[in-house]
Design an enzyme around this catalytic site. Structure first.
Site, PDB file in Angstrom:
ATOM      1  CB  CYS A 162      -0.937   0.005   1.207  1.00 10.21           C
ATOM      2  SG  CYS A 162      -0.071   0.131   2.792  1.00 10.21           S
ATOM      3  CB  CYS A 170       4.503  -0.576   1.505  1.00 12.70           C
ATOM      4  SG  CYS A 170       3.567  -1.780   2.459  1.00 12.70           S
ATOM      5  CG  ASP A 189      14.026  25.384 -33.547  1.00 15.27           C
ATOM      6  OD1 ASP A 189      14.517  26.492 -33.771  1.00 15.27           O
ATOM      7  OD2 ASP A 189      14.435  24.323 -34.068  1.00 15.27           O
ATOM      8  CG  ASP A 220      15.450  19.755 -33.886  1.00 18.76           C
ATOM      9  OD1 ASP A 220      15.530  21.006 -33.830  1.00 18.76           O
ATOM     10  OD2 ASP A 220      15.758  19.086 -34.888  1.00 18.76           O
ATOM     11  CG  ASP A 263      15.881  24.632 -30.247  1.00 19.09           C
ATOM     12  OD1 ASP A 263      15.878  25.850 -30.484  1.00 19.09           O
ATOM     13  OD2 ASP A 263      15.758  23.757 -31.124  1.00 19.09           O
TER      14      ASP A 263
END
Length: 745
Positions: free
Chosen positions: A24, A27, A440, A634, A638
Site C-alpha cells: 500500500c 509501504c 523552433d 530539437d 534550443d
C-alpha cells in the site's frame, strides 16, 4: 538516434530496483524513507504498481549493490536491474499465489454456506459445529493468511502500520473474540468465526483480481519488452559459419550476431555482412521497411524482413535504444506529480489514522453509545468490537496509493508504444496549464534536411573549393547547415580528404572559425562576420553561411528547407484547441516569412534572427506575463528554452542536449504526435483526479458507515467480512477506471 546515449550524461547516477513486499501507499512511504536514509542516496521514488524504485545516488559515496544489500536486511526485498538485460515487470504470481488463493476461496465457500457442517451426513451437536467453524477460521489464518498476519504484525512492531496491519488486526480480533466466546459461553458473546475467513478470502481475491488487472495495464509496456527476442544467434567471428543460440542477457558489445529473416534484431549494432529490409515502425514510426546494408545501423526491436545479415553489436540491454526507452518510461512512472506527493503523504499516515478511528469507535460504542442508544448496545454485546473491526478492514489506503501510479502507468506506457515519452506525473500536471506553444523552426516545423541552394563566390576560389573549405570547418558539427554542406561536398564526388583544422572555436548559434594550411577561416552569419571585422554586404540574405579567409569575404552559400507535411495541420489543430502559437528561428525575417506563410500565423508571432539567449529571454518574458509555455525544439541551441519552459518537448532526432532537457520526447519524429501526447496527458491527469476523488470519497463515506453512523439513523450496519469485500472492490475500481486510457489514440 541520439536518444540512445541521452542518459549517459547524468551525474549523479540512477539505479533501478525491482522490489517485492509493497502492499500500500504506507509501504511506499516507508521504503522511500529507508532508501533516502542511506548514505550517498540523494533521491528515491517508489512505484506501488510496477514494484520499482528509482534511486538517484552519488557514485563516489555508494553503489547500487550496497543500496540493495542494505535494503534487503529489512522487510522489503530488492534486486538490481542488470545493465545488459531489459527491465522485467512483476507477474501476478508475485502478489498472490494461486494455492493460497484457492485455499482461501474454498474456506470462504464453506464458511459462506452458513453451516458447512450440515453438508456432512449424520447429526452434529452444536459443539462439533463450532469446532468446524473454528477449524475453518484457524486454517484461514495459518495457511492463506499467514503472510498477511506476519507482515502486518511486523509493520505494527516497527511502528509502520500498513494495509496488512489493518487486515491482520481485523482478522485476529474477530478470531480471538470468537474463541473466547466459544470457550466461555457464560459471557453471552456471539461467535463469528466466519468473519476472519471472509476477511482473508475477500482480501486475497481482491488482490488477485487487482493484480491481474494491473497486468493488463502493463500490456503496452509488455509489448515494448516483447520487441526484444529472448535469444540471439551468436557466431565467433565474421567469417565463421558456426552459430548457436545464447540468451540476450549474455550479449556483449563487439559480439557478432546472425539475424535470420523474420527475426527481430536483439541489440543495436551495425550490419557487417549482407543486405536486407528492416521494419522499424514500432520504434521510429517509419511505415515502410527501410533498406539496410553494410555499414548501416539497426536498432534492437526492429525486425529483419529481407534477408539474413550479420550484425556487430554496438549497444545491448538497457544501453540499447529500446532499453533506453524502457528506462525512461520506468523513471517517468516513478516521477510523482505534486498531487500524488500530497496523496502519498496522507496515505503514509493513513494507517495511524485508521487505528485511532477504530479505537475511538470502540470507545464511543462502549462508553458513550449505551447512554443514548441502549437498545442497540444491549442487543449486541460485541457491537463495539465488531464496528471497530469494520473500521480496520474497510479502510483502503491502497485506493489512495494506486490512484496516481496506476493511471500514470497506463498513460505513459500507452504513450511509449506510440513513440511518445512522458517523463513523469509532474509533466502531466504542468501540461494541463499550458496556453502557449512555441516552436523552433529548423528541424521541428521543417524537415531539417537542408540542401545547398546557391553558392555566391566573391574571391578566386571555385564553388567546389568553397565547399571543401566549409566542409573541413564543419566536419564535426551537428548543425543542420553543417550537414547540408558536407552532403553537397560528398555529392561533388571528389576523392580529396578534408583538411585538418586547428584552433577551432565555435560561437553557439553564430559561426565557427579555425586555421587551415596557414590561413584563418570564419564561417557563419553575415552579421557575425561583420562583428568580427569582415567587410560584408549589408543586403538581407535567406538562410545562409558566409565564408571569410583572413577576414576577407570569399563566398555566401544559401540553403533551402521545407515544412514537414504535417506542420500546417498540426499548428491549425493546436490553434483550434485554444493554444497561442509562436515560432522562434535564427533565420532572417524574409526567409522565415516565406517558408512559414502556409501556417497562417500573424507576423508578430514569428520571431526571427534569434540567438539562443534571445530565445530564452522570450520564453521567460512570456512567463513573466503569466503565460504557461511549452517549447518544442530539437537543437542544442534550443536546450535553454526547453529547460525554462513549463513543458519542454523534443523530437527524438534532436541533439542529446535537447533530449536531456525535454520533458516529453517524440521518438518517431512526427510533429502530429504533439496533438496525441497533449490529449493523452489531459486524459491521464483526468483519470488521476477521478481516481483520487473516488479514493477519498470511498473512505469518507465508508469509514463512518463502518463505524456505525447508520445504526441509529437507519439501522444499517456492516459486518467485517462485507467491509473487507468493499475494500477489495474499491482498489479494483481505481485500476479499471485507469484502463480506459488505452482507448486514447
Amino acid at each position: 538516434m541520439s536518444l540512445s546515449s541521452s542518459l549517459d550524461s547524468h551525474t549523479p547516477e540512477v539505479a533501478i530496483l525491482r522490489v517485492s513486499g509493497l502492499r500500500c501507499a504506507g509501504c511506499v512511504q516507508s521504503l522511500e524513507s529507508q532508501l533516502k536514509a542511506q548514505p550517498g542516496v540523494e533521491a528515491a521514488a517508489v512505484n506501488l504498481v510496477t514494484g520499482t524504485a528509482v534511486v538517484t545516488y552519488s557514485p563516489n559515496e555508494t553503489t547500487p549493490v550496497a543500496i540493495v544489500e542494505c535494503l534487503n536486511q529489512g522487510r522489503f526485498q530488492a534486486t538490481l536491474a542488470e545493465a545488459n538485460a531489459l527491465l522485467e515487470l512483476p507477474t501476478a504470481s508475485e502478489e498472490t499465489s494461486l494455492p493460497r488463493l484457492a485455499i482461501a476461496l474454498v474456506l470462504l465457500i464453506l464458511s459462506s454456506t452458513g453451516h458447512g457442517i450440515d453438508l456432512l451426513p449424520g447429526h452434529w451437536p452444536m459443539l462439533e459445529a463450532m469446532i468446524w467453524h473454528w477449524g475453518l477460521a484457524t486454517i484461514a489464518l495459518v495457511l492463506p493468511g499467514w503472510e498477511i498476519l506476519q507482515e502486518g504484525m511486523i509493520g505494527l512492531i516497527q511502528r509502520r502500520p500498513n494495509m496488512n496491519t489493518l487486515v491482520a488486526l481485523g482478522a485476529l480480533g474477530a478470531y480471538l473474540t470468537s474463541t473466547v466466546a466459544w470457550l466461555w459461553p457464560a459471557l453471552g458473546w456471539e461467535c463469528f468465526f466466519d468473519e476472519p475467513v471472509m476477511i482473508l478470502g475477500f482480501i486475497l481475491l481482491g488482490r488477485s483480481l487487482e493484480q491481474r488487472i494491473r497486468q493488463q495495464a502493463q500490456r503496452d509496456l509488455q509489448s515494448l519488452l516483447a520487441l526484444q527476442p529472448p535469444k540471439a544467434l551468436w557466431q565467433p567471428s565474421l567469417e565463421s559459419t558456426d552459430r548457436w543460440p545464447i540468451p540476450v542477457q549474455q550479449i556483449q558489445v563487439g559480439d557478432w550476431l546472425w539475424v535470420e529473416v523474420g527475426d527481430p534484431f536483439p541489440a543495436d549494432g551495425t550490419i557487417v555482412a549482407g543486405e536486407t529490409l528492416v521494419e522499424e515502425s514500432l520504434l521510429t514510426g517509419e511505415s515502410l521497411p527501410v533498406a539496410k546494408g553494410v555499414g548501416d545501423a539497426v536498432l534492437a526491436g526492429s525486425r529483419n524482413v529481407g534477408a539474413a545479415v550479420t550484425l556487430r553489436v554496438e549497444r545491448c540491454g538497457r544501453a540499447s535504444f529500446l532499453g533506453q526507452i524502457l528506462d525512461l518510461v520506468v523513471q517517468a512512472q516513478n516521477r510523482k506529480a505534486p498531487v500524488q506527493q500530497r496523496a502519498d503523504v496522507i496515505a503514509g499516515y493513513f494507517g495511524y489514522g485508521v487505528l485511532a478511528l477504530a479505537a475511538a469507535t470502540f470507545g464511543f460504542w462502549s462508553a458513550i453509545a449505551p447512554h443514548y442508544f441502549p437498545e442497540l448496545s444491549h442487543s449486541t454485546p460485541l457491537l463495539p468490537l465488531k464496528l471497530a473491526l469494520n473500521v480496520l478492514v474497510i479502510a483502503c489506503p491502497c485506493a489512495l496509493g494506486l490512484a496516481t501510479p496506476i493511471a500514470l502507468l497506463v498513460g505513459t506506457s500507452h504513450a511509449a508504444t506510440q513513440g511518445m515519452i512522458i517523463r513523469g506525473g509532474d509533466v502531466l500536471e504542468r501540461s494541463q496549464q499550458l496556453n502557449m506553444i512555441v516552436f523552433d523552426k529548423t528541424g521541428t516545423l521543417t524537415t531539417g534536411e537542408l540542401e545547398v541552394a546557391e553558392i555566391h563566390c566573391y574571391g578566386e576560389q571555385s564553388a567546389e573549393e568553397v565547399l571543401y573549405l566549409l566542409a573541413s570547418l564543419e566536419q564535426k558539427s551537428r548543425h543542420p547547415l553543417a550537414g547540408a554542406i558536407r552532403n553537397a561536398w560528398a555529392a561533388c564526388g571528389q576523392p580529396r580528404e578534408l583538411a585538418t583544422v586547428t584552433a577551432v572555436e565555435t560561437a553557439l548559434g553564430l559561426g565557427i572559425s579555425g586555421w587551415i594550411e596557414g590561413h584563418y577561416y570564419q564561417a557563419g552569419r553575415l552579421s557575425w562576420l561583420r562583428d568580427q571585422g569582415v567587410d560584408c554586404p549589408s543586403c538581407e540574405v535567406d538562410t545562409h553561411v558566409a565564408l571569410a579567409c583572413d577576414r576577407q569575404l570569399i563566398a555566401i552559400i544559401t540553403f533551402r528547407d521545407r515544412l514537414r507535411p504535417e506542420a500546417v495541420s498540426t499548428v491549425q489543430a493546436l490553434q483550434a484547441e485554444g493554444y497561442e502559437i509562436h515560432v522562434l528561428t535564427g533565420d532572417t525575417t524574409k526567409a522565415a516569412q516565406q517558408l512559414l506563410e502556409p501556417l497562417g500565423l500573424p507576423p508578430t508571432h514569428l520571431h526571427t534572427e534569434l540567438q539562443p539567449q534571445q530565445k530564452l529571454a522570450l520564453i521567460e518574458g512570456w512567463q513573466a506575463q503569466g503565460k504557461r509555455v511549452a517549447m518544442v525544439g530539437d537543437g542544442m541551441n534550443d536546450a535553454p528554452a526547453l529547460t525554462a519552459a513549463q513543458v519542454g518537448i523534443s523530437l527524438g532526432s534532436g541533439t542529446e542536449v535537447a533530449i536531456e532537457a525535454a520533458d516529453i520526447i517524440l521518438t518517431r519524429n512526427h510533429l502530429a504526435d504533439l496533438l496525441t501526447v497533449l490529449e493523452l496527458s489531459r486524459a491521464t491527469f483526468r483519470k488521476i483526479q477521478q481516481n483520487l476523488l473516488w479514493a477519498v470519497a470511498y473512505n469518507i463515506v465508508g469509514l463512518p458507515l463502518a463505524a456505525g453512523v447508520g445504526l441509529p439513523l437507519w439501522g444499517l450496519s456492516l459486518t467485517p467480512g462485507i467491509a473487507a469485500a468493499c475494500m477489495a472492490v474499491s482498489s479494483i475500481a481505481v485500476v479499471l477506471n485507469s484502463l480506459s486510457l488505452r482507448r486514447v489514440n
